[in-house]
Design a protein around this motif. Structure first.
Motif, short mmCIF file in Angstrom:
data_model
loop_
_atom_site.label_atom_id
_atom_site.label_comp_id
_atom_site.label_asym_id
_atom_site.label_seq_id
_atom_site.Cartn_x
_atom_site.Cartn_y
_atom_site.Cartn_z
N VAL A 1 0.84 -1.20 0.00
CA VAL A 1 0.00 0.00 0.00
C VAL A 1 0.88 1.25 0.00
CG1 VAL A 1 -1.76 1.29 1.27
CG2 VAL A 1 -1.90 -1.21 1.13
N ALA A 2 1.93 1.23 0.81
CA ALA A 2 2.86 2.36 0.84
C ALA A 2 3.50 2.57 -0.53
CB ALA A 2 3.93 2.13 1.90
N ALA A 3 3.89 1.48 -1.18
CA ALA A 3 4.52 1.58 -2.50
C ALA A 3 3.54 2.11 -3.54
CB ALA A 3 5.05 0.22 -2.93
N TYR A 4 2.29 1.69 -3.43
CA TYR A 4 1.23 2.15 -4.35
C TYR A 4 1.07 3.67 -4.28
CZ TYR A 4 -3.72 2.94 -5.65
OH TYR A 4 -4.90 3.40 -6.19
N TYR A 5 0.98 4.20 -3.09
CA TYR A 5 0.81 5.64 -2.95
C TYR A 5 2.10 6.40 -3.28
CZ TYR A 5 -3.82 4.94 -1.02
OH TYR A 5 -5.15 4.60 -0.87
N ARG A 6 3.23 5.84 -2.93
CA ARG A 6 4.50 6.50 -3.23
C ARG A 6 4.66 6.70 -4.74
NH1 ARG A 6 10.32 6.61 -0.69
NH2 ARG A 6 11.42 7.53 -2.46
N ARG A 7 4.28 5.71 -5.54
CA ARG A 7 4.43 5.83 -6.99
C ARG A 7 3.67 7.04 -7.52
NH1 ARG A 7 4.88 0.19 -6.75
NH2 ARG A 7 2.63 -0.15 -6.69
N ARG A 8 2.52 7.32 -6.97
CA ARG A 8 1.75 8.50 -7.41
C ARG A 8 2.43 9.79 -6.95
NH1 ARG A 8 -0.07 3.35 -7.98
NH2 ARG A 8 -1.77 3.32 -9.50
N ALA A 9 2.93 9.79 -5.70
CA ALA A 9 3.62 10.98 -5.20
C ALA A 9 4.87 11.28 -6.02
CB ALA A 9 3.98 10.79 -3.73
N GLU A 10 5.57 10.24 -6.46
CA GLU A 10 6.78 10.42 -7.27
C GLU A 10 6.47 10.96 -8.65
OE1 GLU A 10 9.66 6.85 -5.54
OE2 GLU A 10 8.23 6.42 -7.16
N ASN A 11 5.21 10.91 -9.04
CA ASN A 11 4.83 11.29 -10.40
C ASN A 11 3.86 12.46 -10.43
OD1 ASN A 11 5.89 9.41 -12.70
ND2 ASN A 11 5.52 8.06 -10.94
N ASN A 12 4.21 13.51 -9.63
CA ASN A 12 3.56 14.81 -9.73
C ASN A 12 2.12 14.86 -9.23
OD1 ASN A 12 5.50 16.77 -11.04
ND2 ASN A 12 5.62 15.06 -12.49
N VAL A 13 1.73 13.97 -8.32
CA VAL A 13 0.44 14.13 -7.64
C VAL A 13 0.68 15.00 -6.41
CG1 VAL A 13 -1.43 12.98 -6.41
CG2 VAL A 13 -0.49 11.97 -8.49
N GLY A 14 0.04 16.15 -6.37
CA GLY A 14 0.30 17.10 -5.28
C GLY A 14 -0.24 16.65 -3.94
N LEU A 15 -1.46 16.11 -3.96
CA LEU A 15 -2.10 15.65 -2.73
C LEU A 15 -2.76 14.31 -2.98
CD1 LEU A 15 -3.08 16.15 0.22
CD2 LEU A 15 -5.13 17.18 -0.77
N ILE A 16 -2.48 13.35 -2.12
CA ILE A 16 -3.14 12.04 -2.18
C ILE A 16 -4.21 11.99 -1.10
CG2 ILE A 16 -2.81 9.58 -1.72
CD1 ILE A 16 0.03 9.92 -2.94
N VAL A 17 -5.43 11.65 -1.50
CA VAL A 17 -6.47 11.30 -0.54
C VAL A 17 -6.58 9.78 -0.57
CG1 VAL A 17 -8.87 11.59 0.18
CG2 VAL A 17 -7.70 13.46 -1.01
N THR A 18 -6.34 9.15 0.55
CA THR A 18 -6.31 7.69 0.56
C THR A 18 -7.69 7.11 0.32
OG1 THR A 18 -6.84 7.29 2.90
CG2 THR A 18 -4.54 7.85 2.36
N GLU A 19 -7.70 5.83 0.04
CA GLU A 19 -8.96 5.08 0.07
C GLU A 19 -9.63 5.28 1.43
OE1 GLU A 19 -7.24 0.81 0.28
OE2 GLU A 19 -5.63 2.30 0.17
N GLY A 20 -10.92 5.02 1.50
CA GLY A 20 -11.63 5.19 2.75
C GLY A 20 -11.03 4.36 3.87
N THR A 21 -10.83 4.98 5.03
CA THR A 21 -10.31 4.28 6.20
C THR A 21 -11.41 4.24 7.27
OG1 THR A 21 -9.41 6.28 7.24
CG2 THR A 21 -7.99 5.11 5.69
N ILE A 22 -11.55 3.11 7.90
CA ILE A 22 -12.71 2.83 8.74
C ILE A 22 -12.50 3.33 10.17
CG2 ILE A 22 -14.11 0.97 9.70
CD1 ILE A 22 -14.52 1.54 6.71
N VAL A 23 -13.52 4.00 10.70
CA VAL A 23 -13.47 4.46 12.09
C VAL A 23 -13.79 3.30 13.04
CG1 VAL A 23 -14.12 6.81 11.42
CG2 VAL A 23 -15.90 5.19 12.16
N ASP A 24 -13.47 3.50 14.29
CA ASP A 24 -13.61 2.45 15.30
C ASP A 24 -15.03 2.41 15.84
OD1 ASP A 24 -13.20 0.49 17.16
OD2 ASP A 24 -11.90 1.68 18.47
N HIS A 25 -15.91 1.73 15.08
CA HIS A 25 -17.31 1.57 15.49
C HIS A 25 -17.80 0.24 14.93
CE1 HIS A 25 -21.75 2.16 15.17
NE2 HIS A 25 -21.55 2.56 16.41
#
Length: 346
Positions: free
Chosen positions: A44-68
């Motif tokens: 997952v870290a590598a997936y997002y890093r590849r986008r950051a390395e290629n001129n994506v200014g801001l990454i919004v991750t996939e939905g992350t689940i709250v503790d409920h």
């Protein structure tokens, strides 16, 4: 003017408070189900890093689940709570920052295991607190802000919509009353992270069950809807539409992001089939793919100050180098969004 000159507005720096981005391109949140037991791993870290390395200014991750207890009904969706999940996200953040990018988690409660009308007020307060805890976790492990998922028929949006919210207590009734849950979520998150941490709220008119739905049928209703959310502490509205070029209301060419920015004075992100010539639904319902198309109209709207940031979803999902290729004019190298491309995500 050459092509590379014409797209340069997408690559202008952006600053809002303490959030500074290299450019205006945002990676939209897209669920991938690649986090077993809710824990994002090195892939997952590598997936997002590849986008950051290629001129994506801001990454919004996939939905992350709250503790409920009722927050998720899908397997392998990442959590934003628990030591192991947070360690995984801290690694993601580190990789993205090392590559020069910025990243925020989308905080999510799916809200499908229980009808929105069946939550007691005390349980609603529990969920509000779960969002606040998630926001606090995000700040603590180094994220650059948060996005609250208030769109597409999930829990926050179920409170918004009159067809799903039939409550007769303080969380139901008028259009403004139906914003109260989201207002409390935003306020609780703001209290948890302080005044300088960026809070984004994703909203949509359409629902997965009804693409023609309208929370606000007129600009005046949209103003009524947005005002409590602005006052609660939203910095940026992420305005989800299926096609960014479609006007939101008759009599104006403004899309939803354009109207939101004009009404609130807040920053706005536009999203919806950018870089594609087909829409998301046709791919799956009709077996169609979608090819990349020109983005001249998008750049013109950005130049007109109709919105501030541009979120890219499917085009970036299948092609981590999308932004770099756009910047360099390598249009022939763009990877079309097709079912086949989805099988080889990287």
């Amino acid at each position: 003017m050459s092509y590379t000159e014409s797209v340069q507005p997408l690559f202008r720096p952006y600053t809002l408070g303490k959030l500074t981005l290299a450019n205006r391109i945002v990676m939209a949140p897209m669920t991938r189900n690649f986090s077993p037991n809710g824990i994002p791993g090195p892939d997952v870290a590598a997936y997002y890093r590849r986008r950051a390395e290629n001129n994506v200014g801001l990454i919004v991750t996939e939905g992350t689940i709250v503790d409920h207890a009722d927050s998720s009904y899908q397997e392998n969706v990442p959590f934003i709570y628990g030591e192991e999940a947070l360690e995984g996200w801290a690694n993601v953040v580190s990789e993205v920052h090392e590559a020069g990018g910025k990243i925020v988690p989308q905080i999510w409660h799916m809200g499908a295991r229980k009808n929105v009308n069946d939550y007691s007020e005390s349980e609603v307060v529990e969920i509000v607190n779960a969002f606040a805890e998630a926001a606090s976790n995000a700040k603590r492990i180094g994220f650059d802000g948060i996005e609250i998922h208030g769109a597409h028929g999930y829990l926050v949006d179920q409170f918004f919509w009159e067809k799903t919210n039939e409550r007769t207590d303080r969380y139901g009734g008028s259009l403004v009353a139906r914003t109260r849950f989201a207002e409390e979520v935003v306020k609780a998150c703001r209290d948890a992270v302080g005044p300088d941490f960026t809070i984004i709220l994703r909203i949509s008119q359409w629902k997965e069950s009804d693409f023609t739905a309208k929370l606000a049928k007129t600009p005046d209703e949209l103003k009524q809807f947005l005002t409590p959310l602005v006052e609660a502490g939203v910095d940026i509205f992420h305005c989800s539409t299926r096609r960014f070029w479609e006007p939101e209301f008759e009599g104006s060419d403004l899309n939803l992001a354009g109207w939101v920015k004009q009404i609130t004075g807040k920053q706005a992100i536009t999203v919806g089939s950018i870089g594609l010539d087909g829409d998301f639904i046709s791919l799956f319902k009709e077996g169609k793919g979608a090819s990349n198309v020109g983005i001249e109209s998008l750049v013109q709207k950005l130049e007109n100050d109709e919105f501030d940031l541009v979120a890219i979803g499917r085009a970036l999902l299948v092609d981590p180098e999308w932004a770099t290729k756009i910047r360099e004019g390598r249009l022939d190298d763009l990877v079309p969004f097709t079912a086949e491309a989805l099988k080889t995500l990287s």
